[in-house]
Motif scaffolding. Structure first.
Motif, PDB file in Angstrom:
ATOM      1  N   ALA A  20       9.173  18.379 -38.946  1.00  0.00           N
ATOM      2  CA  ALA A  20       8.681  18.648 -40.292  1.00  0.00           C
ATOM      3  C   ALA A  20       7.202  19.004 -40.243  1.00  0.00           C
ATOM      4  O   ALA A  20       6.431  18.433 -39.463  1.00  0.00           O
ATOM      5  N   ILE A  21       6.817  19.946 -41.096  1.00  0.00           N
ATOM      6  CA  ILE A  21       5.415  20.294 -41.290  1.00  0.00           C
ATOM      7  C   ILE A  21       5.113  20.165 -42.778  1.00  0.00           C
ATOM      8  O   ILE A  21       5.870  20.665 -43.614  1.00  0.00           O
TER       9      ILE A  21
ATOM     10  N   ARG B 182       5.830  27.725 -40.626  1.00  0.00           N
ATOM     11  CA  ARG B 182       7.074  27.766 -39.873  1.00  0.00           C
ATOM     12  C   ARG B 182       7.152  26.639 -38.852  1.00  0.00           C
ATOM     13  O   ARG B 182       6.148  26.075 -38.437  1.00  0.00           O
ATOM     14  N   ILE B 183       8.383  26.363 -38.455  1.00  0.00           N
ATOM     15  CA  ILE B 183       8.677  25.504 -37.318  1.00  0.00           C
ATOM     16  C   ILE B 183       9.326  26.397 -36.273  1.00  0.00           C
ATOM     17  O   ILE B 183      10.318  27.073 -36.551  1.00  0.00           O
ATOM     18  N   ASP B 184       8.756  26.462 -35.075  1.00  0.00           N
ATOM     19  CA  ASP B 184       9.318  27.308 -34.031  1.00  0.00           C
ATOM     20  C   ASP B 184       9.355  26.543 -32.715  1.00  0.00           C
ATOM     21  O   ASP B 184       8.886  25.402 -32.619  1.00  0.00           O
ATOM     22  N   HIS B 185       9.961  27.162 -31.717  1.00  0.00           N
ATOM     23  CA  HIS B 185       9.903  26.585 -30.371  1.00  0.00           C
ATOM     24  C   HIS B 185       9.742  27.697 -29.362  1.00  0.00           C
ATOM     25  O   HIS B 185      10.291  28.792 -29.496  1.00  0.00           O
TER      26      HIS B 185
ATOM     27  N   VAL C   3      -2.948  19.496 -42.969  1.00  0.00           N
ATOM     28  CA  VAL C   3      -1.666  19.837 -42.346  1.00  0.00           C
ATOM     29  C   VAL C   3      -1.236  18.674 -41.452  1.00  0.00           C
ATOM     30  O   VAL C   3      -2.042  18.141 -40.683  1.00  0.00           O
ATOM     31  N   ALA C   4       0.046  18.308 -41.547  1.00  0.00           N
ATOM     32  CA  ALA C   4       0.616  17.291 -40.663  1.00  0.00           C
ATOM     33  C   ALA C   4       1.919  17.829 -40.083  1.00  0.00           C
ATOM     34  O   ALA C   4       2.684  18.510 -40.775  1.00  0.00           O
ATOM     35  N   PHE C   5       2.174  17.525 -38.813  1.00  0.00           N
ATOM     36  CA  PHE C   5       3.398  17.963 -38.140  1.00  0.00           C
ATOM     37  C   PHE C   5       3.928  16.820 -37.305  1.00  0.00           C
ATOM     38  O   PHE C   5       3.168  16.095 -36.652  1.00  0.00           O
ATOM     39  N   SER C   6       5.250  16.665 -37.313  1.00  0.00           N
ATOM     40  CA  SER C   6       5.879  15.632 -36.502  1.00  0.00           C
ATOM     41  C   SER C   6       7.242  16.122 -36.046  1.00  0.00           C
ATOM     42  O   SER C   6       7.949  16.808 -36.795  1.00  0.00           O
TER      43      SER C   6
END
Length: 338
Positions: free
Chosen positions: A270-271, A235-238, A278-281
């Motif tokens: 994006a993940i 997931r992408i969360d904040h 795993v990469a996240f930006s």
């Protein structure tokens, strides 16, 4: 939630005060339901349109008022909430610049506010306040204001002051607006807004989300991949001022954070993951990596929420992409715009 069809030919549920209206303006949905609201050529009075429905409010509850607006002869809108029966205090108001899409001054009782761009020159303007008393009456007022620093409903000469308005809505227990529902004077209740779509399982994934974070409000999830539970997720969360990429496979496998968020904020995030990769930006920052993560079982995409987790996402989602593979680091950079 309660909305008014301000913009219908008969202005159902709305009263003009030292102002005139012209119907037939193209609205944000492509119909001709918008209204040009113009101040009368009279000085020393307030020029506005207000709801004449009996709207109840509860002391201590949060209310979010919103409307779609665009400039006509003037570029400025003011919204405020009625003080009758002490339902809202005198500082429950906000100004908006319909030319630049920027907030103007707001009253000291406003706890949240925003302005979002829509097609054809429209903006959705909104603000949130706490009710200070229990009662009923005319709650919502709109004014074609002379500036973005105009005090609450102060009198002025209405000559050459006009704006287009459509789709007013008042929501209880909301800190930011949800999508518009035309209820006329009736109320409607909805659950948190989310969309779920099935996915074919794979051994690697990439999730991309583009949108606008409206507010810093607890813990929210714009998008997630999962098996319908909270124990298998990408997931992408904040949360707080942090955008994150998170992987859960029974237990938490990776949490990669970006702490460069202010509100409101346009974002791209994006993940990308495969086994132990795993990469996240997000927000134009350099990619971050985690080399120890297993791949969860995935069979659905959910927008605006996360399975097994509470709360809708206070953000606007513009674009979502899902790959059933771990895209390369260079592809990830191109997607996010680094």
């Amino acid at each position: 939630k309660q909305s008014g069809n301000i913009g219908d030919s008969y202005m159902y549920g709305w009263t003009l005060s030292n102002a005139t209206s012209t119907t037939g303006e193209s609205d944000p949905m492509g119909n001709a339901r918008g209204v040009i609201l113009a101040g009368a050529a009279t000085s020393g009075v307030n020029h506005s349109v207000y709801s004449n429905n009996t709207i109840s409010s509860t002391s201590g509850a949060t209310y979010c008022c919103s409307v779609f607006a665009k400039p006509s002869q003037t570029n400025y809108l003011q919204m405020y909430l009625g003080t009758g029966s002490s339902r809202f205090d005198i500082n429950s108001w906000a100004n908006f610049n319909l030319s630049t899409g920027a907030m103007g001054s707001v009253g000291s009782s406003v706890i949240n506010s925003g302005i979002e761009e829509y097609p054809n020159g429209w903006y959705r303007c909104w603000f949130t306040c706490l009710s200070t008393g229990t009662g009923s009456g005319s709650n919502v007022w709109f004014v074609p204001a002379p500036s973005t620093t105009h005090g609450r409903g102060y009198s002025f000469d209405g000559t050459n002051h006009s704006i287009a308005v459509w789709g007013a809505q008042l929501e209880k227990d909301a800190t930011s607006p949800t999508s518009f529902i035309l209820t006329k004077k009736d109320t409607a209740t909805r659950t948190a807004e989310s969309v779920t779509a099935p996915l074919v399982a794979a051994n690697a994934y990439t999730l991309y989300v583009e949108g606008r974070i409206v507010e810093n409000d607890a813990y929210r999830i714009p998008a997630s991949l999962s098996d319908g539970s909270s124990s298998d997720q990408i997931r992408i969360d904040h949360t707080g001022e942090t955008l994150r990429g998170v992987v859960v496979d029974g237990t938490t496998q990776a949490v990669i954070s970006n702490s460069n968020t202010t509100y409101p904020k346009d974002f791209k995030a994006a993940i990308a993951m495969a086994l132990n990769d795993v990469a996240f930006s997000a927000l134009g920052e350099t990619q971050q990596f985690d080399a120890a993560a297993t791949v969860p079982t995935i069979d659905e995409l959910e927008l605006g929420d996360g399975p097994g987790l509470t709360g809708y996402s206070p953000c606007f989602i513009k674009k979502v992409k899902v790959w059933r593979k771990r895209i390369s680091n260079s592809e990830l950079e191109r997607e996010v715009g680094n």
